[in-house]
Design an enzyme around this catalytic site. Sequence first.
Site, PDB file in Angstrom:
ATOM      1  CE  LYS A 194       0.803   0.986   4.492  1.00 50.34           C
ATOM      2  NZ  LYS A 194       0.754   1.999   5.502  1.00 50.34           N
ATOM      3  CD  GLU A 284       9.576   0.067   5.602  1.00 51.71           C
ATOM      4  OE1 GLU A 284       9.810  -0.671   4.620  1.00 51.71           O
ATOM      5  OE2 GLU A 284      10.148  -0.074   6.704  1.00 51.71           O
TER       6      GLU A 284
END
Lengths: 344, 548
Positions: A194, A284
Amino acid sequence: MVESQARSVSVLGAGNWGTTVAHLIGQNGYQVRLWARAPEAAAEINERRTNTRYLPGLSLSTNIVATSALEQAVADVDLIFIVIPSQAFRTVCAELGPLVRPAQLAVHATKGLELGSYKRMTEIIGEETSLRQIGVLSGPNIAGEMCSGKPAGTVVASRFPRVIEAARELLRSKQLRVYGNTDVLGVELGGTFKNIIAIAAGMATQMQLGENAKSLLITRGLSEIARLGVALGADPLTFSGLAGIGDLMVTCASPVSRNHRVGAALARGMTLTEAIDSLGMVAEGVKAAKIAHELMIAHDLRSPLMEGVYRVLYEGLSPQQGLRELMTGAVQDDIDPSLVRSAP
Amino acid sequence: MLPGMLSAGQVEKVVSEVAGRIIESVHARALDLIHETLWWEQDRLSTPEPGAEAEALADKLFYAEIRRQLPRLPESEHRALLERIVCRYANEIAGNFNPAVYKLAAKLGPPVLSAMLTGLSPRRLFQRDGIPRLDQHLIIEGDVATLGRLHDRGTLILTPTHSSNLDSLVIGLAIQQLELPPLTYGAGLSLFRNPIVGRFLQNLGAYAVDRRKRDPLYKRTLKEYATVSLEFGQDNLFFPGGARSRSGAVERKLKKGLLGCSVAAYRNNLIHSRPKPDIYIVPCTISYPLVLEASTLVEDWLAEAGKSRYIIVDDEFSRWERWLDFLRDVFSLDLKIHLRFGQALDPFGNSVDAHGGSIDPRGRPIDPRGYLEVKGELVDDPIRDAEYTRSLEQRIIREFEIGNVIHSTHVLAFACFELLRRARPDLDLYRLLGSIGPEQTLALPEVEAEIELILVELAALAEANELRLSRIVADVAAHGDTRTLIRTGLLAFGSYHNRPVVERRGIRLHVSDPKLLVYYRNRLDGYGLRAAPSLPSIAPQKQGYGHG
């Protein structure tokens, strides 16, 4: 098999999310040990009840006992939360190896895969320690909102019911609903991929493309995440839950998320290095985009959105070009046939 | 009494313990279970089984009696009725075992076995200068020294790959050579009726598994039987794949029901504070250059979904002439069967060291008892234990993968198949097999080139301990002598099977049996060699429990 007695618990990692997890458990009335690598950080938490680097302004629960000695942190605790950034995860698990015992439970709350090996965090725990009764905590959980007592939901996924029950007992409160799932792999992947879509959402916000475009991004993004997840062995339905669409929505909507900010910085014309420098923290999604790109090649999948983000990040494509390619690419089915087939 | 073998009295105790445990675990559902059994057994008995008419009649009478009594009995008597069913099942499972005869068979074992496996007919024995022995064609590898120590410290479960019904005899030979105590194992009831080994098997420590019985209560009884025998310290042999590999590939999925007996027995041993509670699982691979039943097995694998058979009774294993041909060729071509013992494991899938202590993934000693404890107390949790068994399964599969020994036949088949597959990338497996006819041939240089490339990859895999190479394949890989490999492969392929799998005519190779080609090729499936796709994954998935 729910036990009512208080459990002993520790949280490893005193960053933004680790401190928050410890704080939430402490607020529920449980004594919780919090491990910080830096002795100064541990001292600050014990003496002043603050963690100014990650959670400025928050007065931490008095039930938290911070320590910088890993052995002390995990000795004889029933449940260990591991909240360590993915790039340092293996190192900490290797240190943990000689200190833990088979009876202990562990839940990690790290979103990401290991660079190079594509290993998931539960796989790393399994390779470095004797811990087997393990799980993952994931979901739409912005630390700041959680600390200020706003309501939220989260997911604990484990193949071991007792792990879910133990984590739930410690975390649940009037402000936090804790859902269980057995699809560890799906929950770990949802939380990882995501972040790539969040970078795209950051670009779209910066470029003022409007809400329709953002919804397009989120929906198509979820479809790509699910397709890649299913190819890797996840249950497609996991992506319709809190760790899938739930986490994706909050990451794309919140302009404070790191990945979102990287996307926005890129859309303002910064290079990737400049964008990361301006953030001062790891996003990330930047790593995840590279991993997803390699996995998609390995599994012969087409994911135009994640591929577009990858090319902007690593091949110097401008966000504007990336978006144009996306809009002119071949249109697929709204619901991917591979997901329909694999739904139980 | 033989060390490590249960005495008649103990077998009786095992049976009553099994029945007792099952009845104890039944709560208010005795009547439901009886009805369930009646339904499943009626279903089974409605199709006659050739050769088992007498047993079927006895079963029918038994269930007719149960059915007659059931409506007349008060509810309080239902459990007693259920117990009769369970005892009948348990006795049938144990009933074929006769310790006295076993003792004799084991004492006479080596000569009897070798006569069986070598001469097979006295005439053949006298024709030769001396008796060829199968054990000279069996190469035992791996850490055999640890096996004896583990047996002394706890109870062993040997879990081999399963390609052939010869496997249990090969294991029997190896166990005798290593001077290990005998193992007990579940053999299909159909094997007990096998004209060649049936009577022998009956007395060789095997207990009976009737794969036609689908009743869940029967399967429970079976699992409990294995568990209790482990708790009695009886070393066991499980074929964790459940049945002989149909595709020829090394098993990549195991039956977790039987494997789960290991954690159950370990937990029960701890609960009862037994002196030697440890259960050790020892995976092993048996690799044949040629497989006795290859034709029947691959035929079954390729049968359309739903048409495949659960149980195969009429295969090469029950035909004397096939045994003779097979053994003749093993001897005359000096083929070697490799039996390789892998890393010993605990019921949680951890490695155990040479002294039987569990170690974590980084080699540190751990106490596995903790996996079953909550706050220092042993806790029952079937979902948790099933998860441990899954870890065990994964470890065994990994041991199979790396312990697999590759023979010339596998390499030759893989190379030929790859060339044919790459020439027709548009075809699925079935069409591809259908397309391979006598008109298609492969040029020898083309095959040599392909084998050379395969050997480079195989040598790298062997170097990385991802698989093993037979001596011939390893030599050829080291010296680049592909012709020797092709020659050995062709010799083997031209011998035992009815048609040569591959044969040479001039400078071209002809594939005469494409199905067997795929069968032998499959032994190298899943290693990513030459970037080839995995074939078992594109073949139809078999439903039900594929035994036999």
